[in-house]
Every structure is written in C-alpha cells, then in structure tokens.
Design an enzyme around this catalytic site. Structure first.
Site, PDB file in Angstrom:
ATOM      1  N   LYS A 159      43.974  48.505  35.088  1.00 38.73           N
ATOM      2  CA  LYS A 159      44.318  47.202  36.087  1.00 38.73           C
ATOM      3  C   LYS A 159      44.116  45.899  36.132  1.00 38.73           C
ATOM      4  O   LYS A 159      44.878  45.005  35.840  1.00 38.73           O
ATOM      5  CB  LYS A 159      44.699  47.822  37.317  1.00 38.73           C
ATOM      6  CG  LYS A 159      45.667  47.254  37.725  1.00 38.73           C
ATOM      7  CD  LYS A 159      44.656  46.046  39.062  1.00 38.73           C
ATOM      8  CE  LYS A 159      44.064  46.976  40.069  1.00 38.73           C
ATOM      9  NZ  LYS A 159      42.716  45.675  40.883  1.00 38.73           N
ATOM     10  N   SER A 169      42.132  43.383  44.275  1.00 41.78           N
ATOM     11  CA  SER A 169      42.207  42.426  42.879  1.00 41.78           C
ATOM     12  C   SER A 169      43.507  42.512  42.191  1.00 41.78           C
ATOM     13  O   SER A 169      43.821  43.821  42.050  1.00 41.78           O
ATOM     14  CB  SER A 169      40.580  43.306  42.163  1.00 41.78           C
ATOM     15  OG  SER A 169      40.176  43.164  42.660  1.00 41.78           O
ATOM     16  N   LYS A 198      38.647  36.284  39.997  1.00 37.79           N
ATOM     17  CA  LYS A 198      38.592  37.465  40.323  1.00 37.79           C
ATOM     18  C   LYS A 198      38.126  38.262  38.373  1.00 37.79           C
ATOM     19  O   LYS A 198      37.464  39.220  37.900  1.00 37.79           O
ATOM     20  CB  LYS A 198      37.938  38.354  40.915  1.00 37.79           C
ATOM     21  CG  LYS A 198      38.526  40.271  41.260  1.00 37.79           C
ATOM     22  CD  LYS A 198      37.198  40.377  40.925  1.00 37.79           C
ATOM     23  CE  LYS A 198      37.386  41.535  40.671  1.00 37.79           C
ATOM     24  NZ  LYS A 198      37.608  42.722  42.129  1.00 37.79           N
TER      25      LYS A 198
END
Length: 300
Positions: free
Chosen positions: A245, A102, A177
């Site tokens: 993150k 990701s 995502k």
C-alpha cells in the site's frame, strides 16, 4: 495549551501491531486512554492493562480531548474520521485529531480541511520504527500541521517516540513517511539480495551480516531484521500488504510532483509480486523469499 497527562483524555482508534503498544505507552505515561477496535478482544486486553474500552467511534470520541487514529490506510481514516458518525461528528470543538496512520498526503489535507470547519485541530503524524520501536516508545514521528498545535501535542508524542519533527503543513508528515517507506523498501531489498548472494557463495551468513552492519553497509533495517532473516522467521512487524500500500503512495506522489523513483518503482513491483505469491501477511523482510525464488530456490 499543552496536552499533558494530568489534563488530557485520549481516545485511541486501532489496536493493531503498532497501535496496541502505542496505546500502552500512553497509559504508562499517565494518560487516561479509551480505545476502540473492531476486534473487541483487543480492547478487552487493553482494559486488563489499565485502559478503557469504547463500543463505537462515537463513544471513543465523545468524552476525550484528543483522538489518535492508527488504522491501515486512507479508506479506513476516511471511514472513522470523515464519514457520518465519525470522529469529527463527535469530538468536541477545540479538540485534536492526530492521525498516525500511513495514508496519502491528499487524505490528510482533506481531514484537516473538514476538521477546521468544525473548530477541530489536526496533525498528520505517521511513524517509523516498526513494532519494536512502538513497543520501546522509540518511534520516529514525522508531523504535518500548524506549529502551535504541534507544540501543544509534544507531550503526547514524547510518550510514543524519540525523534519528533514538524515537517511542514498538513500532509507533509505523510510525504516524509512516503519517502521513509521508499528508503526502507529499497534497503530491505538490498539486504535480501546480499543475503542470497552470501548464502549461495557459502559464506558464514551470521558473520557476514555482523561485519557488514559494522561498516557503511550497516543500517537500522539490518539491525532490526537480521535475527529474523537468519532464523527464517518472518513474523510480521510490518506486513508486506501494508508496504505494498505504501509503495503505491510513493509512486503516485512522486509522479504527481515529477520526481523519478526508478529503484522505488522496481521494488514496488517486487513487493507486489511477493504479495501475489501469498506472502502479504509476512514481515516486509520476507523480500528475502522473493529473491530466493528468483534465484531458483523455494523461498523458504
């Protein structure tokens, strides 16, 4: 061309919480898989399960047709793929890189551009489903890249997931995502607030979550996280550090296109606060601990 088990050799980089079960599922599907991980104990365990181990990125990329990367963030993808001595320096012309980490859409586009110059195809293919989905081979895989490359890689994806969708050109998988992580974070925070509200109200929490999950309030998040929340067990399936993150990716990407994400921005701050309180290595369902602290409890 099709990357089928009987003809395809796969290199897998990153045997973490998600990567290890994914690599195992490729083995179960019949693929010849060589893995590389900085912690060699993880590759040793993989060898015991029937896989092969490589001692370097060069070694894992040199003898395969496809390299899959499953590493924490953009800097790690840049290091293992783009930097000198990385995957693009050693994978054969005509090979395929599938990045399932990701990362930012921009990094995915940079990887695709650099690979194209060397005659290497690329797909960005981040996943959703957590550790359980990785173990079960039931991940949702959101893919960015060319249609023909996607079709060729379908057999690989089918060993790893159940919902496999090409979302658009390079970087699109990562954009989807980011949206996924926005929805999941807000959903977990809503569940966390409901849990604390119910507990403070003296309601039977198990019964309450069962009935809530049977109605419109039900969700995959509640199904997957309910047992751990009830037990106060926040063993990581997806760490707060990683969701922190990802929420940075969400807020940056949304700002870049002029999309307002007010709920996402708030939850990003709550995730960041939980991380600063020392809970970064816990599962993201530990947002319950943050709500408990805000409600005057210890957060245990």
């Amino acid at each position: 061309m099709s990357y089928t088990p009987d003809t395809t050799r796969i290199g897998f980089i990153g045997l973490g919480i998600m990567g290890a079960p994914m690599a195992r599922n490729l083995l179960k599907a019949g693929y010849d898989v060589t893995a590389y991980n900085r912690d060699s104990s993880k590759t040793e365990a993989f060898v015991k399960e029937g896989g092969k181990a490589a001692g370097s990125i060069a070694e894992v990329a040199a003898g395969v047709d496809v390299v899959i990367t499953m590493v924490p963030a953009s800097p790690q993808v840049e290091e293992v793929v783009l930097h000198e001595g990385g995957v693009l320096d050693h994978l054969r012309e005509g090979g395929l890189v599938i990045d399932m980490s990701s990362i930012t859409p921009q990094t995915s586009q940079e990887v695709a551009n650099a690979a194209k110059e060397k005659g290497i195809s690329v797909l960005d293919a981040p996943v959703s489903g957590g550790e359980a989905g990785a173990i079960e081979g039931a991940l949702s895989i959101m893919v960015g890249g060319e249609q023909d490359t996607f079709e060729a890689a379908k057999p690989v994806f089918e060993a790893l997931g159940k919902t496999i969708v090409l979302c658009g050109p390079h970087g699109s998988g990562q954009t989807v995502k980011a949206a996924n992580q926005l929805i999941v974070a807000v959903n977990i925070e809503a569940v966390a607030e409901a849990v604390v509200f119910l507990e403070k109200s003296g309601v039977d929490l198990t019964a309450a979550l069962d009935v809530l999950n049977g109605g419109l309030a039900g969700s995959t998040v509640l199904t997957r996280k309910k047992a751990g929340i009830l037990a106060g067990n926040y063993k990581p399936g997806f760490k707060i550090d990683l969701h922190h993150k990802d929420m940075g990716i969400v807020t940056d990407a949304a700002r870049a296109v002029g999309a307002a994400v007010p709920a996402g921005a708030l939850v990003a701050q709550l995730v960041a606060a939980l991380r600063q309180q020392g809970d970064g290595q816990l599962d993201h369902s530990a947002l319950v601990r943050g709500v408990k602290r805000l409600s005057g409890e210890s957060g245990n």
